[in-house]
Design a protein around this motif. Sequence first.
Motif, PDB file in Angstrom:
ATOM      1  N   LEU A 182      38.999  10.178  47.063  1.00 19.50           N
ATOM      2  CA  LEU A 182      40.036  10.309  46.042  1.00 19.50           C
ATOM      3  C   LEU A 182      39.576   9.717  44.717  1.00 19.50           C
ATOM      4  O   LEU A 182      39.829  10.278  43.641  1.00 19.50           O
ATOM      5  CB  LEU A 182      41.317   9.624  46.515  1.00 19.50           C
ATOM      6  CG  LEU A 182      42.522   9.672  45.580  1.00 19.50           C
ATOM      7  CD1 LEU A 182      42.876  11.099  45.182  1.00 19.50           C
ATOM      8  CD2 LEU A 182      43.725   8.988  46.217  1.00 19.50           C
ATOM      9  N   TRP A 202      44.346   5.848  60.671  1.00 16.76           N
ATOM     10  CA  TRP A 202      44.361   6.839  59.595  1.00 16.76           C
ATOM     11  C   TRP A 202      45.661   6.778  58.801  1.00 16.76           C
ATOM     12  O   TRP A 202      45.659   6.855  57.576  1.00 16.76           O
ATOM     13  CB  TRP A 202      44.181   8.241  60.181  1.00 16.76           C
ATOM     14  CG  TRP A 202      42.820   8.507  60.731  1.00 16.76           C
ATOM     15  CD1 TRP A 202      41.702   7.719  60.617  1.00 16.76           C
ATOM     16  CD2 TRP A 202      42.417   9.640  61.506  1.00 16.76           C
ATOM     17  NE1 TRP A 202      40.634   8.281  61.256  1.00 16.76           N
ATOM     18  CE2 TRP A 202      41.044   9.466  61.802  1.00 16.76           C
ATOM     19  CE3 TRP A 202      43.067  10.768  61.969  1.00 16.76           C
ATOM     20  CZ2 TRP A 202      40.326  10.403  62.546  1.00 16.76           C
ATOM     21  CZ3 TRP A 202      42.355  11.702  62.712  1.00 16.76           C
ATOM     22  CH2 TRP A 202      41.004  11.525  63.002  1.00 16.76           C
ATOM     23  N   GLY A 207      46.010   5.576  55.135  1.00 19.24           N
ATOM     24  CA  GLY A 207      46.564   6.534  54.177  1.00 19.24           C
ATOM     25  C   GLY A 207      47.672   5.927  53.338  1.00 19.24           C
ATOM     26  O   GLY A 207      47.756   6.169  52.122  1.00 19.24           O
ATOM     27  N   CYS A 261      40.693   2.939  55.447  1.00 17.15           N
ATOM     28  CA  CYS A 261      40.222   4.329  55.353  1.00 17.15           C
ATOM     29  C   CYS A 261      39.365   4.432  54.097  1.00 17.15           C
ATOM     30  O   CYS A 261      39.731   5.077  53.112  1.00 17.15           O
ATOM     31  CB  CYS A 261      41.391   5.302  55.309  1.00 17.15           C
ATOM     32  SG  CYS A 261      42.164   5.581  56.902  1.00 17.15           S
ATOM     33  N   HIS A 299      36.664  12.457  55.075  1.00 20.31           N
ATOM     34  CA  HIS A 299      36.974  11.825  56.358  1.00 20.31           C
ATOM     35  C   HIS A 299      35.780  11.135  56.975  1.00 20.31           C
ATOM     36  O   HIS A 299      35.662  11.025  58.194  1.00 20.31           O
ATOM     37  CB  HIS A 299      37.592  12.837  57.328  1.00 20.31           C
ATOM     38  CG  HIS A 299      36.912  14.166  57.356  1.00 20.31           C
ATOM     39  ND1 HIS A 299      35.798  14.399  58.085  1.00 20.31           N
ATOM     40  CD2 HIS A 299      37.226  15.321  56.717  1.00 20.31           C
ATOM     41  CE1 HIS A 299      35.430  15.669  57.921  1.00 20.31           C
ATOM     42  NE2 HIS A 299      36.274  16.253  57.094  1.00 20.31           N
ATOM     43  N   ASP A 336      36.699   5.919  53.513  1.00 17.10           N
ATOM     44  CA  ASP A 336      36.147   7.240  53.210  1.00 17.10           C
ATOM     45  C   ASP A 336      37.101   8.054  52.345  1.00 17.10           C
ATOM     46  O   ASP A 336      36.724   8.588  51.296  1.00 17.10           O
ATOM     47  CB  ASP A 336      35.825   7.986  54.512  1.00 17.10           C
ATOM     48  CG  ASP A 336      36.904   7.792  55.576  1.00 17.10           C
ATOM     49  OD1 ASP A 336      38.020   7.332  55.244  1.00 17.10           O
ATOM     50  OD2 ASP A 336      36.644   8.120  56.752  1.00 17.10           O
ATOM     51  N   THR A 337      38.379   8.137  52.771  1.00 18.57           N
ATOM     52  CA  THR A 337      39.373   8.877  51.986  1.00 18.57           C
ATOM     53  C   THR A 337      39.598   8.216  50.637  1.00 18.57           C
ATOM     54  O   THR A 337      39.776   8.891  49.617  1.00 18.57           O
ATOM     55  CB  THR A 337      40.696   8.951  52.767  1.00 18.57           C
ATOM     56  OG1 THR A 337      40.444   9.532  54.046  1.00 18.57           O
ATOM     57  CG2 THR A 337      41.717   9.788  52.027  1.00 18.57           C
ATOM     58  N   ASP A 338      39.578   6.896  50.620  1.00 18.68           N
ATOM     59  CA  ASP A 338      39.754   6.149  49.376  1.00 18.68           C
ATOM     60  C   ASP A 338      38.649   6.506  48.381  1.00 18.68           C
ATOM     61  O   ASP A 338      38.911   6.771  47.204  1.00 18.68           O
ATOM     62  CB  ASP A 338      39.744   4.659  49.685  1.00 18.68           C
ATOM     63  CG  ASP A 338      39.849   3.802  48.449  1.00 18.68           C
ATOM     64  OD1 ASP A 338      40.888   3.891  47.757  1.00 18.68           O
ATOM     65  OD2 ASP A 338      38.905   3.054  48.158  1.00 18.68           O
ATOM     66  N   ILE A 344      40.297  16.062  51.529  1.00 21.33           N
ATOM     67  CA  ILE A 344      40.335  14.676  52.004  1.00 21.33           C
ATOM     68  C   ILE A 344      38.968  14.362  52.619  1.00 21.33           C
ATOM     69  O   ILE A 344      38.489  15.081  53.493  1.00 21.33           O
ATOM     70  CB  ILE A 344      41.440  14.492  53.052  1.00 21.33           C
ATOM     71  CG1 ILE A 344      42.814  14.685  52.400  1.00 21.33           C
ATOM     72  CG2 ILE A 344      41.355  13.117  53.693  1.00 21.33           C
ATOM     73  CD1 ILE A 344      43.950  14.651  53.384  1.00 21.33           C
ATOM     74  N   TRP A 348      50.468  13.801  51.581  1.00 24.33           N
ATOM     75  CA  TRP A 348      51.024  12.531  52.069  1.00 24.33           C
ATOM     76  C   TRP A 348      52.451  12.719  52.562  1.00 24.33           C
ATOM     77  O   TRP A 348      52.841  12.165  53.589  1.00 24.33           O
ATOM     78  CB  TRP A 348      50.978  11.491  50.947  1.00 24.33           C
ATOM     79  CG  TRP A 348      49.587  11.017  50.622  1.00 24.33           C
ATOM     80  CD1 TRP A 348      48.556  10.832  51.491  1.00 24.33           C
ATOM     81  CD2 TRP A 348      49.082  10.688  49.320  1.00 24.33           C
ATOM     82  NE1 TRP A 348      47.432  10.405  50.827  1.00 24.33           N
ATOM     83  CE2 TRP A 348      47.721  10.294  49.485  1.00 24.33           C
ATOM     84  CE3 TRP A 348      49.623  10.660  48.035  1.00 24.33           C
ATOM     85  CZ2 TRP A 348      46.922   9.895  48.425  1.00 24.33           C
ATOM     86  CZ3 TRP A 348      48.821  10.259  46.975  1.00 24.33           C
ATOM     87  CH2 TRP A 348      47.493   9.882  47.167  1.00 24.33           C
ATOM     88  N   GLN A 354      31.966  18.235  51.837  1.00 24.98           N
ATOM     89  CA  GLN A 354      32.471  17.775  53.139  1.00 24.98           C
ATOM     90  C   GLN A 354      32.379  18.898  54.168  1.00 24.98           C
ATOM     91  O   GLN A 354      32.771  20.029  53.897  1.00 24.98           O
ATOM     92  CB  GLN A 354      33.930  17.331  53.010  1.00 24.98           C
ATOM     93  CG  GLN A 354      34.579  16.880  54.291  1.00 24.98           C
ATOM     94  CD  GLN A 354      34.062  15.536  54.769  1.00 24.98           C
ATOM     95  OE1 GLN A 354      34.222  14.523  54.115  1.00 24.98           O
ATOM     96  NE2 GLN A 354      33.396  15.535  55.923  1.00 24.98           N
TER      97      GLN A 354
END
Length: 888
Positions: free
Chosen positions: A609, A644, A648, A602, A579, A604-606, A577, A678, A538
């Motif tokens: 992770l 976001w 999140g 979201c 993004h 991308d973050t999902d 993370i 978080w 990233q």
Amino acid sequence: MRAVVAVLLLVTAAHAALWGVLQDRQPAPDFKGVLSSVSYAPFEGTAHPDVDNIPTGEKIRSDMKALAPLTRAIRLYSSTGGVELVPPIANEFGLKVMVGAWIDKFVERNEREMLAAIDLAKHNGNVNGIVVGNETIYRGDQKVSDLIKLIQRVKGSVNIPVTTGEIWNIWLEHPELASSVDFIAAHILPYWEGFSSKQAVDQALIIYQKLRDAFPGKRIVIAEFGWPSAGYNLKSADPGPFQQAATLRNFVAKAQSIGMEYNIVEAIDQPWKFFEGGVGPYWGILNADREPKFSWSGPVVNEAYWKLAGIALLIGVLLSLPILRLVRPTVMQAVLLSAAANGVGAWVATVFAYWTGHYFVLGSAFALMLGLILLVPLILIAMARIEEIATVAFGERPRRLITKEAVAVQAATDAPLSKVSIHVPAYFEPPEMLKQTLDAVSRLDYPNFECVVIINNTPDPAFWQPIQDHCRALGERFKFINAEKVEGFKAGALRIAMERTAADAEIIGVIDADYVVQSDWLKDLVPAFNDPSVGLVQAPQDHRDGDRSLMHYVMNGEYAGFFDIGMVQRNEANAIIVHGTMCLIRRAAMDMAGGWAGDTICEDTDLGLAIAQHGWVTHYTNTRYGYGLLPDTYEAFKKQRHRWAYGGFQIVKKHWRRFLPGASRLSQEQKREFTLGWLNWLGAESLGVVVAILNLIWVPIVAFADIAIPDKILTLPIIAAFVVSLLHFLALYRLRVPIKTAQMLGAMVAAMSVQWTVSRAVAQGLITEHLAFARTSKGGLSRMSIEFQAFWEAVIGVLLLVGAAVLIASNQHKEVTEIYIFAGVLMLQSLPFLSAVAIAILETSRINQFSFWRNARIRSAELIGLRPAPMPTGGSSPVGSEIQRETT
């Protein structure tokens, strides 16, 4: 590690030594005699005597046994409701009794009280007087003339002295009252007059002398003197266990030396007197468990002091143990973290002392528990921020960060260059902006890539036709897809892009439609995938239009903090993370993680992770390889932050089970980083709003019900957490983010301004499953809304300021320190809401334009006679050019 252990031991020892130094030992005259008299009410618990608090003979007998060694007599305030049992039982222990007849506005009750008092006097030889009414004139329940008639009636029925109990100034103001009684029973309570504990005894003696001078030859009894052991201050009056012990011991010593008759209020703490303000329950020389609250000889000390110190030290040590698990902690890092841990330990001991030293009705117990429950995550967040300060300021430099130097080493290998498929999703994006993005991709200094452009749900040909033509012009590397009726928002579009991806593409790159990438993006970062365990790399977001306005300038500074501070630190734990733009993903890792999921906004973050949960290694670089566009308006900025935050929270609900032991390949450090991340973001903002609203609800209670919020355990920690957050922002920005001070302060305002937005997103996440994907308006196509973009923030911010003003105004005559501190907390809590108001106003103001500042500088120079600086020949302002240099 030995050095760290030594630091922990040293800080713990210093903490223990601090407790030793701060231990309070106050001298006071020894009193080894027996008190003249004490006030006694035979009630227990928090139930009011008029409701359901009838004493039993057994309980009264137990109380008399406890009081007999301490006093010669007791004073009662009524003669009914079970109190009539006291005189005969007191007689068993040789105690004299001054009975009372409670007089108020109710004629029938007054009649019962007087008859009962007369009856007790006639049938109990140890009754040595009757007090008809207690502060009846002061409360306004009776006129002086009417009370005199009641006194005379009782006097005519008994052969013992009869009086009434009143505040000392009432006697001076109504000499006719003094003439009607057998002796003056004056209440002298310096606390309620705002005198300090050190002034209390002298003040009582001064008033006693005034009464003697006003009524020469009249018997004068100080019918009430005391000092509370807990509660809030009243002007200079300072309640507390040390103050109570020292004041009473000084008073009885003085009274004994001059032969003063007195009665101490009171014998036993009365928890049911919570309606008398914070000090009401705490006037007893025995606590509610009938245990002595202090010793009458020797120095005044807190006998439970070292128990509290032990709790503080134990908690401090336990919270310091995780420091031993840190990788290569430095001495200063360990010092700061251990000091913070011991500070929390001291707070826990303070909470324990407050909890065990106070009485609670259901409402106050609930309020205190709720406050403490909310403070626990607040303190965890503060501790996490202190840890980040310690790591950045005093820890070792980041080791996992991809740098230009590391890239050069990897690129020097003979490994073949993997094919990269760059995906550019677009939805109603300005064509000229998207063309700039694609032109930058075409200039990449990398031989083996393709670019898949997918425009979804955009039927207007004005948006997609120019892009289709442009892709054809750029060559066969560029694939164009115009997909209609795509479900799953951006994730759905990216899934379609994956279907059109070349079969031999091993790396998937994703950039937003507004991002202009640098030519060395792929050349520098793809070699990181030579390590087969790496699943994702990233790069940070940045923006090329920070000089559009002052608002965009501070917004750009706010974004930079996340990418230069948070992401760098999370990268050290392999817990970055993702993004959604400027990221490179190994195709095999994406397939293993299930690809782009459409059940969160979201995606991308999902996905990032999920990749980490399957054990893939992730990397981050803080080198800027691409520049996008900032949200056009403050409304767009808030909508983006709402998306976001809501996404999140969706991710938290979706993935929390994978954080259970054995549920995924996440390491403990990764789980910790994601959880704290978080909590630090979603939790901190939501908690701030919840606490602010709860405090608003408490304002009328504090202002008008004589209830103060305990500062040491509730309000001061909120202030401390705010200070930690402020230091965290300022220190880390100065250490890691290369921007100037003005932009940093503006970034702080921008960061605070979205507290309400984030908290709303979390609240919606609690009650809803899916919200529509809200596109962030960029590229200058969107117009500012005519609606004020910080309406609710303005409402809450103003209410907080009004609440603070109400508290300060209502506290002018009481000067309760805890109320002033509470007002200060409200003002601090208003800052995030007022920050939103400030930016919303700024956006529509002339001062938002850099041309205003440029012209103001020129006008100022002209006014003071200086030659203005030469104007640039280009279109951008000097200020804007300077900003562009800072942010690129």
